[in-house]
Write an enzyme that holds these catalytic residues in place. Sequence first.
Site, mmCIF file in Angstrom:
data_model
loop_
_atom_site.group_PDB
_atom_site.id
_atom_site.type_symbol
_atom_site.label_atom_id
_atom_site.label_comp_id
_atom_site.label_asym_id
_atom_site.label_seq_id
_atom_site.Cartn_x
_atom_site.Cartn_y
_atom_site.Cartn_z
ATOM 1 C CG ASP A 58 -32.535 25.626 -18.873
ATOM 2 O OD1 ASP A 58 -32.593 26.625 -19.860
ATOM 3 O OD2 ASP A 58 -31.915 25.613 -17.815
ATOM 4 C CG PHE A 71 -29.369 24.214 -19.957
ATOM 5 C CD1 PHE A 71 -28.854 22.975 -20.085
ATOM 6 C CD2 PHE A 71 -30.241 24.551 -20.966
ATOM 7 C CE1 PHE A 71 -29.689 22.066 -20.946
ATOM 8 C CE2 PHE A 71 -30.901 23.809 -21.822
ATOM 9 C CZ PHE A 71 -30.662 22.600 -21.730
ATOM 10 C CG ASP A 98 -28.758 30.761 -16.852
ATOM 11 O OD1 ASP A 98 -29.351 30.545 -15.794
ATOM 12 O OD2 ASP A 98 -29.444 31.019 -17.853
#
Length: 339
Positions: free
Chosen positions: A312, A236, A238
């Site tokens: 993750d 993910f 970020d």
Amino acid sequence: MEGPLLPRESGEFIAVRSQDVFVDEEGVQEVAEMLFTLRHSDSLSVNGWKMANPLAPAPASDQDLNWVFVVDTMNFSFWPDKQGQQCEVTYKGTTYTGYMTLCAAISRAMDEGIPITDPKYFSQTSVEELAHILRSDNEAPMPMLQERHQVLTEGGRVLLEHGGSFRSFISQAGKDARKMLELIVEKIPSYRDEAIYEGKRVSFYKRAQILVADSWAIMESRGEGDIINMDWLTMFADYRVPQALAFLGALRYSDTLMQTLMNEEVLCSGDRREVEIRGCSVWCVELIKNHLHKLVQERDGHTCNINSAIIDFYLWPYAKQHHKDMAHIPIHHTRCIYY
């Protein structure tokens, strides 16, 4: 119009062309070796999500999936404008910052009898009501309140059009992670996390992917986790996980980019450097996963079921736990609704 490259393909496309962010193969192998030693631990399993988020709801009803939807819909941009002026929320004696302020605020609202997980409520809640729900303990408010209000009410309206709960909505995709992601991105505009890089449309779908993965974690704890195509998800993208990957030696920034980040320059969403950080992070985790699978096959003699989402789930809390050790590696700052 041609659709965007999918997140995995986007990561590879960007990594091959990147000018300021580079995947380090030796570092990739070292991280895979580290994860290999943890391959039997709960921290490197779907349980890692719950371990990293003690405020996540117990799997009891549709409301727990609605909680996940509310939180993941507003899961973006928690970093403070100025150091030392960060939004804080105290819940049951513990003071939280960052993403956990949102979880704490939603749980606090539920305890106060506010039906924040009911789409009938949050589809029409006012900005003022949401400001009260997300109120901080100090003078630093939750960033991007207007944007959070817009995406939450928009998401609520979509759920009401599709059965009135996130479970009803996502059931249209069966138990297929890829179809879940495609459904979310198609129906809810705020989840369309895309950019243009070297003339090509690329995608990351950070919040959509984490919404699928968090739902999987909830369902898994109920004994309903038989969702196919979970390996289709990437990490993910970020700002915390790239920092961890750089700290662990799997990602490397150019001197120019490092100086830009040290100067705390805010990068616009879609800026070439921002896209490279995110894209190279995606591809880096894919290579780590592939190498880990190879290690398990060679040394244990069987296939490995650790996917990018689980990696993750491990790296994000790792970054939080080791934030002092990696303080010399700056995170990039981008104000947007995507992460």
